[in-house]
Design a protein around this motif. Structure first.
Motif, PDB file in Angstrom:
ATOM      1  N   VAL A 148       0.841  -1.200   0.000  1.00  0.00           N
ATOM      2  CA  VAL A 148       0.000   0.000   0.000  1.00  0.00           C
ATOM      3  C   VAL A 148       0.874   1.247   0.000  1.00  0.00           C
ATOM      4  N   VAL A 149       1.892   1.267   0.865  1.00  0.00           N
ATOM      5  CA  VAL A 149       2.784   2.421   0.951  1.00  0.00           C
ATOM      6  C   VAL A 149       3.522   2.618  -0.369  1.00  0.00           C
ATOM      7  N   MET A 150       3.996   1.535  -0.968  1.00  0.00           N
ATOM      8  CA  MET A 150       4.706   1.649  -2.246  1.00  0.00           C
ATOM      9  C   MET A 150       3.803   2.219  -3.324  1.00  0.00           C
ATOM     10  N   ALA A 151       2.562   1.769  -3.375  1.00  0.00           N
ATOM     11  CA  ALA A 151       1.621   2.291  -4.365  1.00  0.00           C
ATOM     12  C   ALA A 151       1.370   3.781  -4.142  1.00  0.00           C
ATOM     13  N   GLN A 152       1.239   4.179  -2.884  1.00  0.00           N
ATOM     14  CA  GLN A 152       0.997   5.585  -2.574  1.00  0.00           C
ATOM     15  C   GLN A 152       2.211   6.442  -2.919  1.00  0.00           C
ATOM     16  N   VAL A 153       3.398   5.944  -2.637  1.00  0.00           N
ATOM     17  CA  VAL A 153       4.611   6.685  -2.993  1.00  0.00           C
ATOM     18  C   VAL A 153       4.709   6.838  -4.499  1.00  0.00           C
ATOM     19  N   PHE A 154       4.405   5.778  -5.225  1.00  0.00           N
ATOM     20  CA  PHE A 154       4.524   5.783  -6.678  1.00  0.00           C
ATOM     21  C   PHE A 154       3.651   6.864  -7.305  1.00  0.00           C
ATOM     22  N   VAL A 155       2.418   7.012  -6.817  1.00  0.00           N
ATOM     23  CA  VAL A 155       1.495   7.956  -7.452  1.00  0.00           C
ATOM     24  C   VAL A 155       1.613   9.375  -6.891  1.00  0.00           C
ATOM     25  N   SER A 156       2.156   9.523  -5.670  1.00  0.00           N
ATOM     26  CA  SER A 156       2.165  10.845  -5.041  1.00  0.00           C
ATOM     27  C   SER A 156       3.514  11.547  -5.097  1.00  0.00           C
ATOM     28  N   LEU A 157       4.594  10.813  -5.317  1.00  0.00           N
ATOM     29  CA  LEU A 157       5.919  11.423  -5.365  1.00  0.00           C
ATOM     30  C   LEU A 157       6.021  12.554  -6.394  1.00  0.00           C
ATOM     31  N   PRO A 158       5.447  12.405  -7.602  1.00  0.00           N
ATOM     32  CA  PRO A 158       5.560  13.504  -8.573  1.00  0.00           C
ATOM     33  C   PRO A 158       4.987  14.829  -8.074  1.00  0.00           C
ATOM     34  N   PHE A 159       3.971  14.785  -7.212  1.00  0.00           N
ATOM     35  CA  PHE A 159       3.392  16.027  -6.700  1.00  0.00           C
ATOM     36  C   PHE A 159       4.426  16.816  -5.902  1.00  0.00           C
ATOM     37  N   LEU A 160       5.189  16.126  -5.080  1.00  0.00           N
ATOM     38  CA  LEU A 160       6.221  16.801  -4.299  1.00  0.00           C
ATOM     39  C   LEU A 160       7.339  17.313  -5.201  1.00  0.00           C
ATOM     40  N   VAL A 161       7.740  16.506  -6.167  1.00  0.00           N
ATOM     41  CA  VAL A 161       8.819  16.916  -7.074  1.00  0.00           C
ATOM     42  C   VAL A 161       8.414  18.154  -7.863  1.00  0.00           C
ATOM     43  N   VAL A 162       7.196  18.186  -8.369  1.00  0.00           N
ATOM     44  CA  VAL A 162       6.721  19.343  -9.131  1.00  0.00           C
ATOM     45  C   VAL A 162       6.703  20.596  -8.266  1.00  0.00           C
TER      46      VAL A 162
END
Length: 284
Positions: A148-162
């Motif tokens: 679950v955590v890996m899936a959440q990191v995968f989809v949400s990481l770009p928001f922080l990077v942007v």
């Protein structure tokens, strides 16, 4: 009237002018806002207030809410640790293929979440590229809370990077160049110059990252499954309740909407207050 006085008069009049959109565009914009608002109004209207406490305190709902908060917070912390250096690499480091690398980082923003779940399964599933080797070591990721955590990191990481990329590009490199020219090491420059300047963008990015992780559905159900207390987050619980108890689904959906609204208000409210402060300072 002297030229200097004319300039001052013009500047005073210019500060008093309010920039407004054309009336026609304003009407269309209001209609666009209504298109987004009406479904949420209908959601609130559809909640059975008499059953709301019962629906929100059921064991399955509490399990799903607790799991969602724990995993979303964990995913946000991981995004902070790996997303900040990633944003720095993409904005402060010149290397061949940087544009392509940025495209890969932002790819989870545009591909369907279920595709992300399949990609994670192919990589970390029991028969995946990496997962089959982890299986030999007794490490099983799929269908666990870690998935679950890996899936959440995968989809949400770009928001922080942007968010961090935008902050870095807006601030420029002048302060960092000054610190480096005075003999500060790259690490000290990052800790004492870059990081303090990034705080507003970092806070906004983390808030949006948390909100995206909390609402993740497609990649989670594909890669982690739906096991109560282990992988069944609140969005998955809403999906299941939709088939058996629509009123419970509406109530739990309202919880997610309220949390998302608070998160977005915190993220963008701070930015709007800063803009208003800068505008007031410029006019004074």
């Amino acid at each position: 009237m002297t030229p200097n006085r004319e300039v001052r008069v013009w500047e005073a009049r210019n500060r008093e002018v309010r920039v407004r959109p054309p009336a026609g565009l304003a009407v269309v914009g209001i209609l666009g806002g209504a298109v987004l608002l009406v479904p949420f109004v209908a959601l609130v209207a559809g909640v059975d207030l008499t059953r709301l406490p019962e629906l929100l305190t059921s064991p399955s709902a509490l399990d799903a809410l607790g799991l969602s908060l724990r995993t979303a917070l964990t995913a946000t912390a991981i995004c902070l640790v790996i997303g900040t250096p990633l944003a720095l690499v993409l904005t402060r480091l010149d290397f061949p293929g940087r544009s392509f690398a940025r495209s890969l980082v932002l790819l989870p923003l545009v591909v369907p979440p279920v595709v992300g779940g399949i990609a994670l399964t192919e990589a970390f599933g029991r028969r995946g590229l990496i997962g089959e080797h982890l299986q030999l070591l007794g490490i099983d990721i799929a269908f666990t809370s870690a998935a679950v955590v890996m899936a959440q990191v995968f989809v949400s990481l770009p928001f922080l990077v942007v968010a961090l990329e935008g902050a870095l590009l807006t601030r420029g490199e002048a302060h960092e160049r000054t610190a480096l020219s005075l003999g500060a090491s790259p690490l000290r420059t990052f800790l004492t110059v870059t990081l303090p300047l990034l705080v507003p963008g970092l806070v906004a990015g983390l808030v949006l990252t948390f909100a995206r992780a909390l609402g993740e559905f497609g990649a989670t159900i594909t890669f982690a499954g739906s096991l109560q207390g282990t992988t069944r987050t609140l969005p998955l619980q809403v999906y299941l309740e939709r088939e058996t108890d629509p009123e419970a689904a509406v109530a739990l959906s309202l919880v997610l909407v309220v949390v998302a609204l608070v998160v977005i208000t915190v993220a963008y409210g701070r930015r709007d207050r800063r803009r208003a402060g800068r505008r007031t300072g410029a006019q004074s």
